[in-house]
Design a protein around this motif. Structure first.
Motif, short mmCIF file in Angstrom:
data_model
loop_
_atom_site.label_atom_id
_atom_site.label_comp_id
_atom_site.label_asym_id
_atom_site.label_seq_id
_atom_site.Cartn_x
_atom_site.Cartn_y
_atom_site.Cartn_z
N HIS A 1 0.84 -1.20 0.00
CA HIS A 1 0.00 0.00 0.00
C HIS A 1 0.88 1.24 0.00
O HIS A 1 2.11 1.17 0.12
CB HIS A 1 -0.95 0.00 1.21
N GLU B 1 -6.30 2.67 1.22
CA GLU B 1 -7.39 2.74 0.25
C GLU B 1 -7.16 1.85 -0.97
O GLU B 1 -8.09 1.25 -1.50
CB GLU B 1 -7.61 4.19 -0.20
N ASN B 2 -5.94 1.75 -1.42
CA ASN B 2 -5.64 0.94 -2.60
C ASN B 2 -4.72 -0.23 -2.26
O ASN B 2 -3.92 -0.66 -3.09
CB ASN B 2 -4.99 1.81 -3.69
#
Length: 379
Positions: free
Chosen positions: A108, A113-114
């Motif tokens: 990450h 979030e991703n």
């Protein structure tokens, strides 16, 4: 590893000696932060194995590593901030995934979030399950964002129950088909949560049958232990003496079960004004009361309401003629906790000696109650 803060429990068994354990007894999380610029020096972890494990790990050159004893699939959450930090629970600062004991790679940037999680078969199942459940969780999110008032409360609860029922049917189908090898306890726990307001003997028995087929490892997992407790709360405690209690009635007077019984058959009815299945049963209970009240039978209502006005209005509207009690503590009702109530409606039939001779879970056993009362009070 630094010394864990007060709010963190010491990681049980944490040691680099864990490297010598068999792969099926531990998990290794290798974390890699790309383009890391944040000043947060630690990553925090919560692992829901047999016992919840809390730990923290220093980030060194954009890398961190967790070792933990683990003997079953666990829900794991990684955080950028400790629990007492205001940004702790912000979605971009939390990553939750499922993993069996194995080596997992987490990649990450400066947020989760991703993030990508590689190496766990359980997490593939978890993501597929979340995708299937998305239609229901989106509907519930939309519903709960709506403003609830006294006028729309009943309709709001009815809509929520309908969505949860649809979701539970989907979950039951997945469990029946054995589609998920690793996360079945997580799904079964989710299923029991969905039926909590509308449990019946049928779906509780279904859950028990699924649980009984779990391996010892699954039963000893975090969700396996929680499932066992939930199923225990649905146990039919026939043959035991009903636990005595005291609670206030509508007039504010204290009523004690053992004094109230007076040698009668007593049906203890756990219900609430917000419970649609409970309210649908009201005409049936009124008929029972009118039919047997003169034959040494009565009903004692225990409401799981939190709003006195809604409770009083429901009693009047439904024409409930028998004694009603509540402490207005919602699910923390003291009598409900004594009787391990995990769902309403729920009913206990006590004989004149106070012994439980029948328990009803949900609203699907009225015919059986009718049969028992006819045997007790023949025409």
């Amino acid at each position: 590893m630094r010394n864990a803060p007060v709010f963190l429990l010491i990681l049980l068994g944490f040691s680099y000696n864990l490297r010598g354990q068999a792969p099926n007894q531990m998990i290794v999380i290798n974390g890699a932060l790309e383009n890391f610029t944040d000043t947060t020096p630690y990553i925090y972890a919560v692992m829901l194995g047999g016992k919840p494990t809390f730990d923290s790990c220093r980030i060194v050159n954009g890398r961190y590593k967790f070792y933990s004893a683990l003997n079953a699939t666990s829900l794991i959450s990684l955080y950028y901030y400790p629990p007492d930090h205001p940004l702790h629970s912000k979605s971009k600062n939390v990553l939750s995934f499922m993993s069996e004991p194995c080596v997992v790679q987490v990649i990450h940037n400066n947020s989760f979030e991703n993030a990508t999680v590689v190496g766990s078969k359980a997490n593939i199942e978890y993501l597929n399950y979340k995708k299937i459940m998305l239609a229901y969780t989106d509907k519930l999110d939309t519903l709960f964002k709506q403003r609830m008032t006294e006028n729309n409360r009943a309709k709001h609860q009815q809509e929520a129950n309908h969505i949860l029922l649809e979701q539970s049917l989907e979950q039951a189908a997945l469990l029946s088909k054995h589609r998920f090898k690793f996360i079945a306890p997580y799904i079964l726990h989710d299923y029991l949560r969905c039926i909590s307001n509308q449990a019946t003997r049928r779906n509780v028995d279904f859950a028990s049958n699924i649980y009984n087929r779990f391996s010892a490892q699954k039963k000893q997992s975090f969700y396996g232990i929680k499932i066992k407790k939930l199923l225990y709360s649905y146990d039919i405690d026939t043959g035991k003496v009903g636990i005595n209690f005291t609670q206030q009635n509508l007039q504010g007077n204290l009523v004690t079960l053992n004094e109230f019984r007076k040698g009668r058959y007593v049906l203890i009815d756990f219900w609430a004004s917000w419970c649609s299945p409970c309210r649908k049963e009201s005409p049936y209970l009124v008929d029972l009361y009118n039919k047997y009240a003169h034959k040494n039978f009565t009903i004692l209502g225990i409401s799981l309401d939190s709003d006195r006005k809604l409770w009083v209005n429901a009693v009047k509207k439904d024409g409930l003629l028998w004694e009603q009690l509540s402490d207005l503590k919602f699910w923390n009702n003291e009598v409900a906790k004594l009787y391990k109530i995990a769902a309403v409606p729920a009913k206990f039939l006590l004989d004149p000696n106070g012994k439980i001779i029948f328990k009803l879970v949900g609203g699907d056993e009225e015919k059986e109650l009718d049969r028992i009362l006819k045997e007790i009070f023949p025409d």
